[in-house]
Design a protein around this motif. Structure first.
Motif, PDB file in Angstrom:
ATOM      1  N   ALA A 296       1.025   7.005  -2.642  1.00 59.91           N
ATOM      2  CA  ALA A 296       1.357   5.720  -3.259  1.00 59.91           C
ATOM      3  C   ALA A 296       0.903   4.585  -2.357  1.00 59.91           C
ATOM      4  N   VAL A 297       0.727   3.419  -2.942  1.00 66.99           N
ATOM      5  CA  VAL A 297       0.465   2.205  -2.174  1.00 66.99           C
ATOM      6  C   VAL A 297       1.784   1.781  -1.521  1.00 66.99           C
ATOM      7  N   TYR A 298       1.761   1.586  -0.210  1.00 66.67           N
ATOM      8  CA  TYR A 298       2.963   1.247   0.548  1.00 66.67           C
ATOM      9  C   TYR A 298       3.290  -0.238   0.371  1.00 66.67           C
ATOM     10  N   VAL A 299       4.494  -0.544  -0.110  1.00 61.99           N
ATOM     11  CA  VAL A 299       4.934  -1.922  -0.312  1.00 61.99           C
ATOM     12  C   VAL A 299       5.968  -2.263   0.760  1.00 61.99           C
ATOM     13  N   THR A 300       5.685  -3.279   1.578  1.00 56.27           N
ATOM     14  CA  THR A 300       6.584  -3.632   2.664  1.00 56.27           C
ATOM     15  C   THR A 300       6.499  -5.129   2.976  1.00 56.27           C
TER      16      THR A 300
ATOM     17  N   THR B 259      16.723  -6.099 -17.406  1.00 57.25           N
ATOM     18  CA  THR B 259      17.395  -6.544 -16.193  1.00 57.25           C
ATOM     19  C   THR B 259      16.494  -7.502 -15.425  1.00 57.25           C
ATOM     20  N   PRO B 260      17.058  -8.526 -14.801  1.00 57.87           N
ATOM     21  CA  PRO B 260      16.215  -9.517 -14.134  1.00 57.87           C
ATOM     22  C   PRO B 260      15.618  -9.039 -12.805  1.00 57.87           C
ATOM     23  N   ILE B 261      16.191  -7.975 -12.212  1.00 55.59           N
ATOM     24  CA  ILE B 261      15.690  -7.459 -10.934  1.00 55.59           C
ATOM     25  C   ILE B 261      15.451  -5.967 -11.073  1.00 55.59           C
ATOM     26  N   HIS B 262      14.222  -5.529 -10.772  1.00 59.65           N
ATOM     27  CA  HIS B 262      13.836  -4.132 -11.005  1.00 59.65           C
ATOM     28  C   HIS B 262      12.929  -3.676  -9.858  1.00 59.65           C
ATOM     29  N   PHE B 263      13.450  -2.785  -9.011  1.00 60.40           N
ATOM     30  CA  PHE B 263      12.660  -2.225  -7.911  1.00 60.40           C
ATOM     31  C   PHE B 263      12.502  -0.729  -8.137  1.00 60.40           C
ATOM     32  N   ALA B 264      11.369  -0.306  -8.677  1.00 63.67           N
ATOM     33  CA  ALA B 264      11.095   1.109  -8.925  1.00 63.67           C
ATOM     34  C   ALA B 264      10.018   1.560  -7.944  1.00 63.67           C
ATOM     35  N   CYS B 265      10.450   2.115  -6.814  1.00 66.99           N
ATOM     36  CA  CYS B 265       9.521   2.473  -5.742  1.00 66.99           C
ATOM     37  C   CYS B 265       9.238   3.977  -5.744  1.00 66.99           C
ATOM     38  N   SER B 266       8.160   4.346  -5.105  1.00 67.18           N
ATOM     39  CA  SER B 266       7.701   5.732  -5.089  1.00 67.18           C
ATOM     40  C   SER B 266       8.767   6.667  -4.517  1.00 67.18           C
ATOM     41  N   ASP B 267       8.818   7.890  -5.050  1.00 68.72           N
ATOM     42  CA  ASP B 267       9.748   8.895  -4.527  1.00 68.72           C
ATOM     43  C   ASP B 267       9.478   9.201  -3.061  1.00 68.72           C
ATOM     44  N   THR B 268       8.215   9.227  -2.678  1.00 69.48           N
ATOM     45  CA  THR B 268       7.838   9.670  -1.335  1.00 69.48           C
ATOM     46  C   THR B 268       7.509   8.531  -0.381  1.00 69.48           C
TER      47      THR B 268
ATOM     48  N   GLN C 244      15.584   7.218   5.974  1.00 67.26           N
ATOM     49  CA  GLN C 244      15.684   8.227   7.023  1.00 67.26           C
ATOM     50  C   GLN C 244      14.305   8.755   7.411  1.00 67.26           C
ATOM     51  N   LYS C 245      13.489   8.955   6.410  1.00 66.93           N
ATOM     52  CA  LYS C 245      12.112   9.386   6.668  1.00 66.93           C
ATOM     53  C   LYS C 245      11.236   8.144   6.623  1.00 66.93           C
ATOM     54  N   ALA C 246      11.099   7.506   7.784  1.00 67.81           N
ATOM     55  CA  ALA C 246      10.372   6.241   7.839  1.00 67.81           C
ATOM     56  C   ALA C 246       8.890   6.443   7.576  1.00 67.81           C
ATOM     57  N   VAL C 247       8.304   5.461   6.907  1.00 68.44           N
ATOM     58  CA  VAL C 247       6.875   5.497   6.619  1.00 68.44           C
ATOM     59  C   VAL C 247       6.101   5.208   7.903  1.00 68.44           C
ATOM     60  N   GLU C 248       5.097   5.993   8.169  1.00 62.77           N
ATOM     61  CA  GLU C 248       4.204   5.728   9.303  1.00 62.77           C
ATOM     62  C   GLU C 248       3.203   4.679   8.866  1.00 62.77           C
ATOM     63  N   ALA C 249       3.455   3.426   9.282  1.00 66.36           N
ATOM     64  CA  ALA C 249       2.660   2.298   8.775  1.00 66.36           C
ATOM     65  C   ALA C 249       1.172   2.473   9.026  1.00 66.36           C
TER      66      ALA C 249
END
Length: 466
Positions: free
Chosen positions: A375-379, A395-404, A454-459
């Protein structure tokens, strides 16, 4: 002695009078030095980030030397809205391109029709395309020359230090393109029919730098109103873009692989994204823009067909979004790679908007898209002082982020969104989204996780420069 003394006094008096006159002449010359003409065309300059809110006057007529102004009528343009004036515009462009600070002038009170044309460089510095009249393409696909491109109409290519300005109108004649049966909801029984669906973007800047677009009215494009591909150093200010709410794919301003952009003090109403920011864009500053009806301001879509997409340092501030299907949206496809980072939305007023704040990492145009691990990393996305009303259908606020690949470092501060009418039954939605609430959000967004996953993304794995 008396005679000599009298002569000396007379000579001294004459010398004093002469010096005073000389001083007065010099003073008058300095005081009445010719003032610079304030109506001179805007000079293009690179825009750095954050770009200043320029206050340059939109010129009504060029003040360049007469030998550098190339009126298209003198090259054979008729300007009656019916005759084909393409050859005249190409000839005027060629002449202006060859001189420094040349001006292609399409004067007011005339309507010029030209076919699909590429105005290419390189040209001498300071070139100005000044439109004070009306400029338009052929009316619909049936009158479009078969040999011409169906994907673009007015193209500016390989230019540096160029201005497109004036008080005129670019009329896209888009209605017959929107009515093609291949367009959404135009076919039998509300479906789309098979067949060619190419429609021209109205204005395209390609592989160019140090551009200014100001003052123009652009309307009714067959497809995108204005596109920038592979450009750097762009200033867009005080323009108006308009097309009907249901006109398909009529994005207002689209940026792709374009850097160092300022978009200021403009109004956009259309049938798709007000401003869309595609892959490869960085250092974009948007301020004082009013959108709507539209699909809001979008970053994406990104990562289609497992591609890499990188977008960074985008600022949107002091904007109004009204009567729109989306507000502030980031959309990515499953399977993509790269990153979206350094995004700031600040001081935004919402008026009856669906999906006011939206990150969608499951973007798909059909039901056949599969969930993928990449996935494209959003940060680093900040929403500060976002206030107004929303359409209660979503809903006015919707954050649907990748499972992984979780979304991280989302900041919410002074977000207050109330129903335009009725009452929302669903709470804000979050999936795998992490961030900080600096103040209480309205409605409360209890689903946003604090801190980091817990499983931080390696930027570094998502660094587009690696």
């Amino acid at each position: 002695m008396e005679l000599i003394r009298g002569l000396l006094i007379l000579v001294c008096f004459a010398l004093a009078l002469l010096l005073q006159c000389s001083s007065n002449v010099e003073g008058r010359y300095h005081h009445h030095k010719k003032q610079k003409d304030k109506s001179s065309p805007v000079s293009p300059s690179p825009v750095s980030h954050p770009a200043p809110a320029h206050e340059k006057p939109v010129p009504s007529s060029p003040s360049n030397p007469k030998d550098s102004i190339f009126d298209v009528r003198k090259f054979g343009a008729v300007g009656d809205g019916s005759a084909d004036d393409t050859a005249a515009f190409r000839a005027a462009w060629k002449a202006a391109c060859a001189v420094e600070s040349g001006v292609v002038l399409a004067p007011s009170d005339y309507s010029f029709k030209i076919t699909s044309t590429i105005f290419s460089g390189p040209c001498k510095p300071g070139l100005v395309f000044q439109l004070d009249g009306v400029l338009m393409p052929p009316d619909g696909p049936d009158t479009w020359p078969k040999a011409d491109s169906h994907s673009q109409w007015l193209v500016f290519y390989r230019l540096d230090d160029m201005t497109f300005t004036g008080q005129g109108t670019i009329e896209g004649n888009g209605q017959k393109w929107w009515d093609l049966p291949c367009k959404p909801h135009r076919g039998p029984n509300g479906s789309t029919a098979k067949g060619s669906c190419d429609s021209p973007a109205l204005i395209r800047f390609f592989m160019s730098s140090n551009l200014v677009v100001s003052g123009l009215k652009i309307q009714n494009s067959p497809q995108f109103h204005m596109k920038f591909d592979g450009c750097e150093g762009v200033l867009i200010e005080k323009i108006s873009i308009s097309s009907p709410k249901l006109s398909p794919n009529t994005d207002g301003i689209h940026l792709g692989n374009t850097k160092s952009v300022g978009i200021y003090n403009s109004m956009i109403t259309n049938g798709d994204d007000c401003i869309s920011i595609g892959p490869g864009c960085a250092n974009v500053d948007i301020e004082g823009v009013t959108c709507g009806p539209s699909h809001g301001i979008s970053i994406g879509s990104l990562g289609v067909h497992n591609s890499e997409a990188c977008v960074s340092n985008i600022t949107v501030r002091n904007a109004i979004i009204r009567e729109s299907d989306n507000g502030l949206r980031i959309k990515t496809w499953q399977g993509g790679s790269g990153s979206v980072s350094g995004i700031s939305f600040e001081n935004i007023q919402m008026e009856n908007v669906r999906n006011c704040i939206n990150i969608d990492q499951y973007y798909c145009l059909s039901k056949e898209c599969r969930n993928q691990t990449s996935a494209v990393y959003v940060t680093g996305v900040t929403y500060r002082n976002i206030k107004g009303t929303y359409d209660v259908r979503t809903t006015p606020i919707h954050f649907a982020c990748s499972d992984t690949v979780a979304c991280t470092d989302i900041v919410m501060a002074d977000v207050e969104l109330l129903p335009y009418e009725g009452q929302l039954l669903d709470d804000p939605f979050c999936w795998n989204a992490y961030g900080t609430q600096e103040t209480l959000t309205i409605p409360p967004i209890n689903c946003l996780h604090d801190g980091q996953p817990q499983k931080a993304v390696e930027a570094s794995a998502y660094d587009c420069n690696s």
